[in-house]
Write a protein that holds these residues in place. Structure first.
Motif, PDB file in Angstrom:
ATOM      1  N   LEU A  48      -3.942   4.255   0.432  1.00 18.09           N
ATOM      2  CA  LEU A  48      -2.697   3.837   1.042  1.00 18.09           C
ATOM      3  C   LEU A  48      -1.627   4.878   0.726  1.00 18.09           C
ATOM      4  O   LEU A  48      -1.545   5.346  -0.414  1.00 18.09           O
ATOM      5  CB  LEU A  48      -2.272   2.471   0.521  1.00 18.09           C
ATOM      6  N   ALA A  49      -0.806   5.235   1.693  1.00 16.57           N
ATOM      7  CA  ALA A  49       0.225   6.239   1.499  1.00 16.57           C
ATOM      8  C   ALA A  49       1.582   5.664   1.894  1.00 16.57           C
ATOM      9  O   ALA A  49       1.735   5.125   3.004  1.00 16.57           O
ATOM     10  CB  ALA A  49      -0.088   7.481   2.329  1.00 16.57           C
ATOM     11  N   GLU A  50       2.541   5.806   0.982  1.00 18.95           N
ATOM     12  CA  GLU A  50       3.887   5.284   1.212  1.00 18.95           C
ATOM     13  C   GLU A  50       4.785   6.376   1.787  1.00 18.95           C
ATOM     14  O   GLU A  50       4.646   7.553   1.451  1.00 18.95           O
ATOM     15  CB  GLU A  50       4.500   4.787  -0.105  1.00 18.95           C
ATOM     16  N   SER A  51       5.728   5.958   2.624  1.00 22.44           N
ATOM     17  CA  SER A  51       6.711   6.888   3.169  1.00 22.44           C
ATOM     18  C   SER A  51       7.962   6.119   3.572  1.00 22.44           C
ATOM     19  O   SER A  51       7.946   4.886   3.615  1.00 22.44           O
ATOM     20  CB  SER A  51       6.138   7.637   4.382  1.00 22.44           C
ATOM     21  N   SER A  76      -4.105  -5.359  -8.146  1.00 21.94           N
ATOM     22  CA  SER A  76      -4.170  -4.198  -7.253  1.00 21.94           C
ATOM     23  C   SER A  76      -5.613  -3.734  -7.101  1.00 21.94           C
ATOM     24  O   SER A  76      -6.400  -3.782  -8.042  1.00 21.94           O
ATOM     25  CB  SER A  76      -3.299  -3.076  -7.790  1.00 21.94           C
ATOM     26  N   MET A  77      -5.938  -3.298  -5.876  1.00 21.95           N
ATOM     27  CA  MET A  77      -7.315  -2.934  -5.561  1.00 21.95           C
ATOM     28  C   MET A  77      -7.607  -1.455  -5.738  1.00 21.95           C
ATOM     29  O   MET A  77      -8.746  -1.080  -5.970  1.00 21.95           O
ATOM     30  CB  MET A  77      -7.623  -3.338  -4.115  1.00 21.95           C
ATOM     31  N   PHE A  78      -6.582  -0.627  -5.580  1.00 20.25           N
ATOM     32  CA  PHE A  78      -6.797   0.814  -5.516  1.00 20.25           C
ATOM     33  C   PHE A  78      -5.960   1.528  -6.566  1.00 20.25           C
ATOM     34  O   PHE A  78      -5.058   0.959  -7.167  1.00 20.25           O
ATOM     35  CB  PHE A  78      -6.436   1.328  -4.122  1.00 20.25           C
ATOM     36  N   PHE A  79      -6.279   2.803  -6.726  1.00 17.94           N
ATOM     37  CA  PHE A  79      -5.427   3.637  -7.571  1.00 17.94           C
ATOM     38  C   PHE A  79      -4.035   3.701  -6.943  1.00 17.94           C
ATOM     39  O   PHE A  79      -3.873   3.701  -5.733  1.00 17.94           O
ATOM     40  CB  PHE A  79      -6.020   5.043  -7.704  1.00 17.94           C
ATOM     41  N   TRP A  80      -3.028   3.802  -7.802  1.00 19.27           N
ATOM     42  CA  TRP A  80      -1.666   3.882  -7.308  1.00 19.27           C
ATOM     43  C   TRP A  80      -1.391   5.262  -6.708  1.00 19.27           C
ATOM     44  O   TRP A  80      -1.819   6.263  -7.253  1.00 19.27           O
ATOM     45  CB  TRP A  80      -0.674   3.601  -8.416  1.00 19.27           C
ATOM     46  N   GLY A  81      -0.668   5.278  -5.590  1.00 14.87           N
ATOM     47  CA  GLY A  81      -0.272   6.531  -4.967  1.00 14.87           C
ATOM     48  C   GLY A  81       0.990   7.086  -5.613  1.00 14.87           C
ATOM     49  O   GLY A  81       1.422   6.625  -6.666  1.00 14.87           O
ATOM     50  N   TYR A  99       8.997   3.073  -4.837  1.00 16.75           N
ATOM     51  CA  TYR A  99       8.316   1.959  -4.187  1.00 16.75           C
ATOM     52  C   TYR A  99       6.860   2.342  -3.905  1.00 16.75           C
ATOM     53  O   TYR A  99       6.582   3.428  -3.394  1.00 16.75           O
ATOM     54  CB  TYR A  99       9.037   1.571  -2.900  1.00 16.75           C
ATOM     55  N   TYR A 100       5.966   1.428  -4.220  1.00 13.53           N
ATOM     56  CA  TYR A 100       4.538   1.632  -4.044  1.00 13.53           C
ATOM     57  C   TYR A 100       3.952   0.492  -3.215  1.00 13.53           C
ATOM     58  O   TYR A 100       4.464  -0.629  -3.229  1.00 13.53           O
ATOM     59  CB  TYR A 100       3.818   1.629  -5.389  1.00 13.53           C
ATOM     60  N   CYS A 101       2.847   0.753  -2.567  1.00 14.61           N
ATOM     61  CA  CYS A 101       2.089  -0.311  -1.929  1.00 14.61           C
ATOM     62  C   CYS A 101       0.655  -0.267  -2.436  1.00 14.61           C
ATOM     63  O   CYS A 101       0.179   0.764  -2.917  1.00 14.61           O
ATOM     64  CB  CYS A 101       2.119  -0.211  -0.408  1.00 14.61           C
ATOM     65  N   ASN A 102      -0.004  -1.396  -2.342  1.00 16.81           N
ATOM     66  CA  ASN A 102      -1.393  -1.472  -2.787  1.00 16.81           C
ATOM     67  C   ASN A 102      -2.043  -2.681  -2.158  1.00 16.81           C
ATOM     68  O   ASN A 102      -1.356  -3.659  -1.796  1.00 16.81           O
ATOM     69  CB  ASN A 102      -1.467  -1.572  -4.312  1.00 16.81           C
ATOM     70  N   GLY A 103      -3.344  -2.658  -2.018  1.00 15.67           N
ATOM     71  CA  GLY A 103      -4.077  -3.830  -1.599  1.00 15.67           C
ATOM     72  C   GLY A 103      -4.178  -4.805  -2.752  1.00 15.67           C
ATOM     73  O   GLY A 103      -4.096  -4.418  -3.920  1.00 15.67           O
ATOM     74  N   ARG A 121      13.530   1.661   6.140  1.00 14.22           N
ATOM     75  CA  ARG A 121      12.251   1.038   6.447  1.00 14.22           C
ATOM     76  C   ARG A 121      11.152   1.867   5.823  1.00 14.22           C
ATOM     77  O   ARG A 121      10.976   3.039   6.157  1.00 14.22           O
ATOM     78  CB  ARG A 121      12.018   0.906   7.957  1.00 14.22           C
ATOM     79  N   LEU A 122      10.401   1.237   4.927  1.00 15.27           N
ATOM     80  CA  LEU A 122       9.275   1.898   4.288  1.00 15.27           C
ATOM     81  C   LEU A 122       7.992   1.592   5.060  1.00 15.27           C
ATOM     82  O   LEU A 122       7.859   0.527   5.662  1.00 15.27           O
ATOM     83  CB  LEU A 122       9.117   1.423   2.852  1.00 15.27           C
ATOM     84  N   ALA A 123       7.068   2.535   5.012  1.00 17.84           N
ATOM     85  CA  ALA A 123       5.777   2.344   5.662  1.00 17.84           C
ATOM     86  C   ALA A 123       4.649   2.571   4.669  1.00 17.84           C
ATOM     87  O   ALA A 123       4.734   3.457   3.810  1.00 17.84           O
ATOM     88  CB  ALA A 123       5.622   3.294   6.845  1.00 17.84           C
ATOM     89  N   CYS A 124       3.612   1.781   4.778  1.00 18.41           N
ATOM     90  CA  CYS A 124       2.415   1.906   3.953  1.00 18.41           C
ATOM     91  C   CYS A 124       1.238   2.060   4.919  1.00 18.41           C
ATOM     92  O   CYS A 124       0.852   1.093   5.580  1.00 18.41           O
ATOM     93  CB  CYS A 124       2.251   0.657   3.097  1.00 18.41           C
ATOM     94  N   ALA A 125       0.722   3.269   5.007  1.00 17.61           N
ATOM     95  CA  ALA A 125      -0.340   3.561   5.962  1.00 17.61           C
ATOM     96  C   ALA A 125      -1.692   3.616   5.253  1.00 17.61           C
ATOM     97  O   ALA A 125      -1.844   4.312   4.249  1.00 17.61           O
ATOM     98  CB  ALA A 125      -0.063   4.883   6.665  1.00 17.61           C
TER      99      ALA A 125
END
Length: 118
Positions: A4-7, A104-109, A93-97, A19-23
């Motif tokens: 997941l990538a934050e922007s 959290s499911m994944f490594f933090w970005g 700000y971070y996103c994660n599954g 507006r943040l996006a988590c792709a």
């Protein structure tokens, strides 16, 4: 492993919006909840909001009424619309599954920096 990538972060004045996006890198993100977290300098990471695969949402009390989370499954992206920003919203700000236990499911970005300042 899915990534997941934050922007969307930046510098904004108090009262402003971002507006943040988590792709997500893959299409399996449609099937698990995704959460937004933030970490301010000297503080622990905290949950901000999350959205389930079918659209149920949760907001921390500190952001309820100001932030809106949404997901675009067609584009494997989750958004966090942040309005009426306050200096105390300043953080990375971070996103994660999220798994069934809310962990959290994944490594933090790398996250995306949000700075609210005049």
């Amino acid at each position: 492993q899915e990534q997941l990538a934050e922007s969307g972060g930046g510098l904004v004045q108090p009262g402003g919006s971002l507006r943040l996006a988590c792709a997500a890198s893959g299409s399996s993100s449609d099937f698990y909840p995704i959460g937004w977290f933030r970490q301010a300098p000297g503080k622990e990471r905290e949950g901000v909001s999350c959205i389930s695969s079918i659209g149920f949402v949760y907001y921390a009390s500190s952001v309820k009424g100001r932030f809106t989370i949404s997901r675009d499954n067609a584009n494997d992206t989750v958004y966090l619309q942040m309005n009426s920003l306050k200096p105390e919203d300043t953080a990375v700000y971070y996103c994660n599954g999220l798994d069934s236990d809310g962990a959290s499911m994944f490594f933090w970005g790398q996250g995306t920096q949000v700075t609210v300042s005049s």
